[in-house]
Design a protein around this motif. Sequence first.
Motif, PDB file in Angstrom:
ATOM      1  N   THR A 277     -29.730 -52.161 -69.890  1.00 56.20           N
ATOM      2  CA  THR A 277     -29.375 -50.749 -69.790  1.00 56.20           C
ATOM      3  C   THR A 277     -28.581 -50.498 -68.516  1.00 56.20           C
ATOM      4  O   THR A 277     -27.598 -49.752 -68.513  1.00 56.20           O
ATOM      5  CB  THR A 277     -30.643 -49.869 -69.794  1.00 56.20           C
ATOM      6  OG1 THR A 277     -31.400 -50.112 -70.976  1.00 56.20           O
ATOM      7  CG2 THR A 277     -30.278 -48.389 -69.733  1.00 56.20           C
ATOM      8  N   MET A 278     -28.998 -51.147 -67.429  1.00 54.78           N
ATOM      9  CA  MET A 278     -28.229 -51.089 -66.176  1.00 54.78           C
ATOM     10  C   MET A 278     -26.828 -51.641 -66.386  1.00 54.78           C
ATOM     11  O   MET A 278     -25.835 -51.068 -65.902  1.00 54.78           O
ATOM     12  CB  MET A 278     -28.950 -51.875 -65.084  1.00 54.78           C
ATOM     13  CG  MET A 278     -30.234 -51.254 -64.593  1.00 54.78           C
ATOM     14  SD  MET A 278     -31.183 -52.372 -63.516  1.00 54.78           S
ATOM     15  CE  MET A 278     -30.015 -52.669 -62.183  1.00 54.78           C
TER      16      MET A 278
ATOM     17  N   GLY B 136     -24.719 -49.103 -68.398  1.00 46.70           N
ATOM     18  CA  GLY B 136     -24.303 -47.975 -67.574  1.00 46.70           C
ATOM     19  C   GLY B 136     -23.218 -48.359 -66.590  1.00 46.70           C
ATOM     20  O   GLY B 136     -22.269 -47.602 -66.354  1.00 46.70           O
ATOM     21  N   THR B 137     -23.350 -49.549 -66.011  1.00 48.78           N
ATOM     22  CA  THR B 137     -22.327 -50.029 -65.069  1.00 48.78           C
ATOM     23  C   THR B 137     -21.010 -50.282 -65.792  1.00 48.78           C
ATOM     24  O   THR B 137     -19.935 -49.960 -65.273  1.00 48.78           O
ATOM     25  CB  THR B 137     -22.810 -51.315 -64.382  1.00 48.78           C
ATOM     26  OG1 THR B 137     -24.098 -51.102 -63.816  1.00 48.78           O
ATOM     27  CG2 THR B 137     -21.852 -51.726 -63.273  1.00 48.78           C
TER      28      THR B 137
ATOM     29  N   THR C 145     -19.264 -47.058 -66.440  1.00 54.13           N
ATOM     30  CA  THR C 145     -18.720 -46.544 -65.179  1.00 54.13           C
ATOM     31  C   THR C 145     -17.458 -47.305 -64.791  1.00 54.13           C
ATOM     32  O   THR C 145     -16.488 -46.705 -64.301  1.00 54.13           O
ATOM     33  CB  THR C 145     -19.772 -46.662 -64.063  1.00 54.13           C
ATOM     34  OG1 THR C 145     -20.959 -45.969 -64.448  1.00 54.13           O
ATOM     35  CG2 THR C 145     -19.250 -46.083 -62.760  1.00 54.13           C
TER      36      THR C 145
ATOM     37  N   GLY D  61     -20.730 -42.524 -66.599  1.00 52.86           N
ATOM     38  CA  GLY D  61     -21.605 -43.648 -66.919  1.00 52.86           C
ATOM     39  C   GLY D  61     -23.023 -43.201 -67.205  1.00 52.86           C
ATOM     40  O   GLY D  61     -23.677 -43.693 -68.141  1.00 52.86           O
ATOM     41  N   ILE D  62     -23.527 -42.252 -66.413  1.00 55.31           N
ATOM     42  CA  ILE D  62     -24.882 -41.731 -66.619  1.00 55.31           C
ATOM     43  C   ILE D  62     -24.974 -41.018 -67.962  1.00 55.31           C
ATOM     44  O   ILE D  62     -25.940 -41.207 -68.721  1.00 55.31           O
ATOM     45  CB  ILE D  62     -25.275 -40.781 -65.474  1.00 55.31           C
ATOM     46  CG1 ILE D  62     -25.423 -41.567 -64.168  1.00 55.31           C
ATOM     47  CG2 ILE D  62     -26.575 -40.043 -65.798  1.00 55.31           C
ATOM     48  CD1 ILE D  62     -25.647 -40.694 -62.947  1.00 55.31           C
TER      49      ILE D  62
ATOM     50  N   THR E 174     -24.933 -43.550 -70.822  1.00 57.05           N
ATOM     51  CA  THR E 174     -26.192 -44.293 -70.882  1.00 57.05           C
ATOM     52  C   THR E 174     -27.322 -43.415 -71.396  1.00 57.05           C
ATOM     53  O   THR E 174     -28.193 -43.877 -72.142  1.00 57.05           O
ATOM     54  CB  THR E 174     -26.555 -44.850 -69.483  1.00 57.05           C
ATOM     55  OG1 THR E 174     -25.435 -45.555 -68.966  1.00 57.05           O
ATOM     56  CG2 THR E 174     -27.745 -45.794 -69.571  1.00 57.05           C
TER      57      THR E 174
ATOM     58  N   ALA F 284     -32.091 -43.349 -67.560  1.00 55.81           N
ATOM     59  CA  ALA F 284     -30.671 -43.677 -67.713  1.00 55.81           C
ATOM     60  C   ALA F 284     -29.917 -43.460 -66.409  1.00 55.81           C
ATOM     61  O   ALA F 284     -29.080 -44.285 -66.009  1.00 55.81           O
ATOM     62  CB  ALA F 284     -30.060 -42.823 -68.826  1.00 55.81           C
TER      63      ALA F 284
ATOM     64  N   THR G 240     -28.285 -46.545 -64.280  1.00 58.60           N
ATOM     65  CA  THR G 240     -26.842 -46.559 -64.050  1.00 58.60           C
ATOM     66  C   THR G 240     -26.512 -46.578 -62.564  1.00 58.60           C
ATOM     67  O   THR G 240     -25.655 -47.352 -62.110  1.00 58.60           O
ATOM     68  CB  THR G 240     -26.180 -45.334 -64.709  1.00 58.60           C
ATOM     69  OG1 THR G 240     -26.507 -45.315 -66.109  1.00 58.60           O
ATOM     70  CG2 THR G 240     -24.673 -45.380 -64.555  1.00 58.60           C
TER      71      THR G 240
ATOM     72  N   VAL H  37     -24.625 -49.666 -60.812  1.00 58.76           N
ATOM     73  CA  VAL H  37     -23.321 -49.454 -60.179  1.00 58.76           C
ATOM     74  C   VAL H  37     -23.376 -49.850 -58.707  1.00 58.76           C
ATOM     75  O   VAL H  37     -22.460 -50.508 -58.190  1.00 58.76           O
ATOM     76  CB  VAL H  37     -22.875 -47.989 -60.334  1.00 58.76           C
ATOM     77  CG1 VAL H  37     -21.656 -47.686 -59.461  1.00 58.76           C
ATOM     78  CG2 VAL H  37     -22.547 -47.690 -61.800  1.00 58.76           C
TER      79      VAL H  37
END
Length: 336
Positions: free
Chosen positions: A49-50, A53-54, A57, A84-85, A88, A224, A228, A232
């Motif tokens: 999930t990270m 989100g990255t 972004t 990005g947030i 996500t 989320a 993110t 990031v």
Amino acid sequence: MDFINALVTFSNFVLVPATAYGAQLALGALGVTLIYGILRFSNFAHGDTMAFGTMMTILATWALQAAGVSFGPLPTALLALPFGIAATALLVLGTDRLVYRFYRAQRAKPVILVIVSMGVMFILNGVVRIVIGPGEQRFADGERFIITAREFKTLTGLDEGLAIRTTQGLTIVTAVIVVALLFWFLNRTRTGKSMRAFSDNEDLALLSGINPERVVAITWIIVAALATIAGVLYGLDKSFKPFTYFQLLLPIFAAAIVGGLGSPLGAIAGGFLIAFSEVTVTYAWKKVLTYILPDTLAPDGLVQLMSTDYKFAVSFVILVIVLLFRPTGLFRGKTA
């Protein structure tokens, strides 16, 4: 003077990097502990999930850069972070509606949800690699350093220099702001208090009129955002590579469990404990010891306890020790 040079060297290679890394792990562990505390399962898809989100972004950052938009001395990724947030948040809310809600309705055991989250993890990992590729992506721009080693030497007259990267300073400041906002939200707002009540006693919370679906949705949105931001910040500080975020799952879970699953304060403490342990054990102490010890005792070798290739093994060892001797963690969270 030798002691000061040793202190500067220690700060340059251990204190500053470990503090930044600890802040990144703490934000990631906060997401894990919120899911465990409120939704009552260990989300193995958190690392990916990270990564998702990255990735979103980074794509937004590239779009802004192509349009000629920048953020001056700061990374353009900060301007792209809200996108990005949002992306996500839509992802995790959609995943919850399509996947996790069914198992919640069935009152499935936590181990079932863990297995389901592993399936989600593999799917997300594949999606990220297909969209942005498996290779390394660097997306940091703006000023590279807050202060360079040469500038520090000129200012102080010392033999050793202290270099602080912009991304390291940005990580620490952002983490402090995010954690402060999260604790304010959980302790001061009505929604935050509802989430805490739901975490403490779900049945009593339902009898009190708390809407469980609203609590679940807000939890996923917060997770989320945390995932993110953590992803990031890590990507800006190091670089973005999808498989690295998969590997980060171990230190993040170790941080959450060491601090105490379900305890936000424990997640923060665990993040810094894991980060400092990894950096300290894998650092070559020769230069620091050369300044401190007499010439006759100065080491010939690197004095490195473990290669950096095995830094995640440090997380694993700490995790095993905590599970064996204190399964509730430092801050007595829920049993891991």
